[in-house]
Design a protein around this motif. Structure first.
Motif, PDB file in Angstrom:
ATOM      1  N   ARG A  38       9.479   0.123  -3.286  1.00  0.00           N
ATOM      2  CA  ARG A  38      10.335  -0.784  -2.529  1.00  0.00           C
ATOM      3  C   ARG A  38       9.941  -0.771  -1.050  1.00  0.00           C
ATOM      4  O   ARG A  38       9.900  -1.824  -0.397  1.00  0.00           O
ATOM      5  N   GLY A  39       9.622   0.409  -0.535  1.00  0.00           N
ATOM      6  CA  GLY A  39       9.176   0.506   0.850  1.00  0.00           C
ATOM      7  C   GLY A  39       7.839  -0.187   1.066  1.00  0.00           C
ATOM      8  O   GLY A  39       7.601  -0.803   2.116  1.00  0.00           O
ATOM      9  N   MET A  40       6.959  -0.102   0.081  1.00  0.00           N
ATOM     10  CA  MET A  40       5.651  -0.749   0.201  1.00  0.00           C
ATOM     11  C   MET A  40       5.759  -2.268   0.255  1.00  0.00           C
ATOM     12  O   MET A  40       4.901  -2.936   0.839  1.00  0.00           O
ATOM     13  N   GLN A  41       6.800  -2.810  -0.361  1.00  0.00           N
ATOM     14  CA  GLN A  41       6.965  -4.267  -0.389  1.00  0.00           C
ATOM     15  C   GLN A  41       7.073  -4.842   1.023  1.00  0.00           C
ATOM     16  O   GLN A  41       6.764  -6.024   1.245  1.00  0.00           O
ATOM     17  N   ALA A  42       7.518  -4.012   1.970  1.00  0.00           N
ATOM     18  CA  ALA A  42       7.689  -4.490   3.349  1.00  0.00           C
ATOM     19  C   ALA A  42       6.383  -4.457   4.137  1.00  0.00           C
ATOM     20  O   ALA A  42       6.329  -4.978   5.263  1.00  0.00           O
ATOM     21  N   LEU A  43       5.332  -3.859   3.582  1.00  0.00           N
ATOM     22  CA  LEU A  43       4.056  -3.755   4.293  1.00  0.00           C
ATOM     23  C   LEU A  43       3.227  -5.020   4.098  1.00  0.00           C
ATOM     24  O   LEU A  43       3.273  -5.649   3.040  1.00  0.00           O
ATOM     25  N   PRO A  44       2.440  -5.368   5.101  1.00  0.00           N
ATOM     26  CA  PRO A  44       1.561  -6.531   4.945  1.00  0.00           C
ATOM     27  C   PRO A  44       0.421  -6.219   3.979  1.00  0.00           C
ATOM     28  O   PRO A  44       0.057  -5.056   3.792  1.00  0.00           O
ATOM     29  N   ALA A  45      -0.122  -7.242   3.346  1.00  0.00           N
ATOM     30  CA  ALA A  45      -1.281  -7.044   2.471  1.00  0.00           C
ATOM     31  C   ALA A  45      -2.439  -6.513   3.294  1.00  0.00           C
ATOM     32  O   ALA A  45      -2.706  -7.014   4.393  1.00  0.00           O
ATOM     33  N   GLU A  46      -3.093  -5.491   2.803  1.00  0.00           N
ATOM     34  CA  GLU A  46      -4.160  -4.802   3.545  1.00  0.00           C
ATOM     35  C   GLU A  46      -5.206  -4.311   2.562  1.00  0.00           C
ATOM     36  O   GLU A  46      -4.878  -3.587   1.613  1.00  0.00           O
ATOM     37  N   PRO A  47      -6.480  -4.667   2.745  1.00  0.00           N
ATOM     38  CA  PRO A  47      -7.528  -4.120   1.871  1.00  0.00           C
ATOM     39  C   PRO A  47      -7.538  -2.595   1.971  1.00  0.00           C
ATOM     40  O   PRO A  47      -7.654  -2.040   3.073  1.00  0.00           O
ATOM     41  N   LEU A  48      -7.370  -1.912   0.853  1.00  0.00           N
ATOM     42  CA  LEU A  48      -7.259  -0.453   0.856  1.00  0.00           C
ATOM     43  C   LEU A  48      -8.558   0.182   0.405  1.00  0.00           C
ATOM     44  O   LEU A  48      -9.240  -0.316  -0.491  1.00  0.00           O
ATOM     45  N   ALA A  49      -8.883   1.312   1.040  1.00  0.00           N
ATOM     46  CA  ALA A  49     -10.076   2.068   0.656  1.00  0.00           C
ATOM     47  C   ALA A  49      -9.710   2.988  -0.497  1.00  0.00           C
ATOM     48  O   ALA A  49      -8.765   3.790  -0.397  1.00  0.00           O
ATOM     49  N   ALA A  50     -10.441   2.886  -1.594  1.00  0.00           N
ATOM     50  CA  ALA A  50     -10.162   3.732  -2.758  1.00  0.00           C
ATOM     51  C   ALA A  50     -10.259   5.209  -2.405  1.00  0.00           C
ATOM     52  O   ALA A  50      -9.503   6.033  -2.922  1.00  0.00           O
ATOM     53  N   SER A  51     -11.183   5.553  -1.493  1.00  0.00           N
ATOM     54  CA  SER A  51     -11.346   6.960  -1.099  1.00  0.00           C
ATOM     55  C   SER A  51     -10.104   7.483  -0.387  1.00  0.00           C
ATOM     56  O   SER A  51      -9.688   8.630  -0.606  1.00  0.00           O
ATOM     57  N   ASP A  52      -9.464   6.653   0.471  1.00  0.00           N
ATOM     58  CA  ASP A  52      -8.268   7.083   1.204  1.00  0.00           C
ATOM     59  C   ASP A  52      -7.089   7.300   0.259  1.00  0.00           C
ATOM     60  O   ASP A  52      -6.370   8.308   0.350  1.00  0.00           O
TER      61      ASP A  52
END
Length: 236
Positions: A38-52
């Motif tokens: 639910r908290g993540m829903q408020a974040l903007p779309a962001e390309p994520l690094a699989a390593s991170d």
């Protein structure tokens, strides 16, 4: 470099990493992920690094399990379905590419299965690197895109370091990155070993010089006997 704070542009990626760390705790403890998602829903779309994301999950899961070096072979079959479900949801929220879930799972599996020999999961290779100790020669086959070094001193686990496999990849490069990332842990480990190394080295040297020391003792005893004899003969 952070005198004026971190750039706001870095916030989304950091927030996704932190949320993934919380998700790792929840999955290990068999808790619900609803609050995290639910908290993540408020974040903007962001390309994520699989390593991170993989590193955040791998760091959090042992804490959630209450075991800093869990038996991954036993835990992995139970954890994998929940991790996959979470990664699919975070991938949808962040608009990640189709390979995101598999890329993270490959890294988690490679890190979990790391041993004293090089192992490969998909396109990710891994190996345990022990400190103190020499960095082993790392020879990788074709098709490997990333190498994960799981850094361990004698007792606890320090962490993992992912190195991109490109034309600059080498054992020396891995060594430099480990020292740069874990300098404090490396120095601490070697400093704890230093007194024992000094004692061992001194003892070894003395044993090697046993004949010389024995000769010196005999010479000293002979000289003392001669001086005593001369002193006695000089008396009236």
């Amino acid at each position: 470099m952070y005198a004026e704070g971190v750039s706001p542009a870095e916030f989304p990626a950091a927030a996704y990493r932190f949320a993934s760390w919380l998700a790792g705790l929840a999955i290990a403890r068999k808790h619900s992920l609803q609050g995290v998602l639910r908290g993540m829903q408020a974040l903007p779309a962001e390309p994520l690094a699989a390593s991170d994301i993989g590193a955040a999950l791998f760091d959090a899961i042992p804490i959630g399990l209450g075991d800093f070096r869990p038996n991954w072979e036993t835990c992995w079959p139970t954890l994998k379905p929940h991790l996959q479900e979470f990664l699919e949801k975070i991938g949808t929220i962040a608009h990640c590419g189709p390979s995101f879930v598999n890329d993270v799972l490959e890294r988690l599996a490679a890190t979990a299965n790391a041993s004293d020999t090089i192992g490969v999961v998909g396109s990710v290779a891994s190996r345990v690197v022990r400190i103190p100790g020499a960095i082993p020669q790392i020879n990788l086959g074709p098709g490997i895109r990333s190498f994960i070094a799981v850094v361990r001193p004698e007792r606890a686990e320090v962490g993992q370091l992912e190195v991109l496999v490109d034309q600059n990849f080498s054992s020396a490069r891995v060594r430099e990155m480990i020292i740069e990332r874990y300098l404090r842990e490396v120095l601490s480990t070697y400093s704890k070993r230093a007194p024992f190394s000094m004692i061992f080295g001194t003892t070894t040297h003395l044993i090697a010089q046993k004949k010389l020391i024995s000769s010196f003792i005999k010479f000293y005893e002979s000289a003392r006997w001669a001086l005593c004899s001369r002193s006695r003969s000089a008396k009236p």
